[in-house]
Design an enzyme around this catalytic site. Structure first.
Site, short mmCIF file in Angstrom:
data_model
loop_
_atom_site.label_atom_id
_atom_site.label_comp_id
_atom_site.label_asym_id
_atom_site.label_seq_id
_atom_site.Cartn_x
_atom_site.Cartn_y
_atom_site.Cartn_z
N THR A 24 18.43 -1.78 -6.63
CA THR A 24 17.05 -1.81 -7.09
C THR A 24 16.11 -1.13 -6.10
O THR A 24 16.42 -0.96 -4.92
CB THR A 24 16.58 -3.26 -7.34
OG1 THR A 24 16.63 -3.99 -6.12
CG2 THR A 24 17.46 -3.94 -8.38
N ASP A 25 14.93 -0.76 -6.59
CA ASP A 25 13.93 -0.10 -5.75
C ASP A 25 12.80 -1.08 -5.41
O ASP A 25 12.88 -2.27 -5.73
CB ASP A 25 13.40 1.17 -6.44
CG ASP A 25 12.71 0.90 -7.76
OD1 ASP A 25 12.36 -0.27 -8.06
OD2 ASP A 25 12.51 1.86 -8.52
N ALA A 26 11.74 -0.59 -4.80
CA ALA A 26 10.63 -1.44 -4.38
C ALA A 26 9.94 -2.13 -5.55
O ALA A 26 9.31 -3.17 -5.38
CB ALA A 26 9.61 -0.61 -3.59
#
Length: 156
Positions: A24-26
């Site tokens: 996942t990203d930010a």
């Protein structure tokens, strides 16, 4: 058929993958490039189950790099989602093959939500990076997958 058309054809291989936090990203959703990794998971598991492992193909002196890819996003995936990766082989030539993919997750009830779809095209190259025909044993095994689909359409 448009080169960007993505339709799964029989037989369709499915496998599952649970999204890890590192995917996942930010924003808390799966980073876009990871969907190409998910395509790879579907493709390699399909080849292992229905043809031969990639390691066996490499032992025959060839590799199958991605020559073209397309990815269409429909909805986001997040940490801990259980994804279903559907993969189908749609085209084979002497020196390349094309796979289509659909990635989904279960929604409320039994409804499945399409997250992404796309394709990859792979060239058969030797260790020097030169385009080369598939070894006969590999070509026979992947053509058998297409024939299985054609037979099921005739019987369906």
């Amino acid at each position: 058929m448009s080169k960007l058309t993505v339709n799964l054809v029989e037989p369709v291989f499915t496998t599952t993958y649970r999204v890890i936090y590192g995917d996942t990203d930010a924003a808390g959703v799966v980073y876009n490039a990871n969907y190409l990794r998910y395509f790879e998971i579907g493709r390699t598991e399909m080849m292992r189950a229905w043809a031969m492992p990639y390691s066996a193909i490499e032992e025959l002196g060839c590799v199958l790099p991605v020559a073209e890819s397309y990815l269409r996003f429909k909805a986001p995936a997040a940490y801990d989602d259980l994804l279903t990766i559907a993969t189908s082989l749609v085209e084979v030539s002497r020196v390349s093959c094309r796979f289509h993919y659909a990635i989904s997750r279960s929604g409320e009830g039994e409804r499945s939500i399409l997250l992404a779809k796309g394709f990859t095209v792979h060239a058969c190259v030797n260790r020097q990076g030169k385009l080369t025909p598939f070894p006969e044993v590999v070509l026979a095994k992947i053509e058998a997958i297409l024939e299985k689909g054609a037979a099921s359409q005739q019987n369906g």
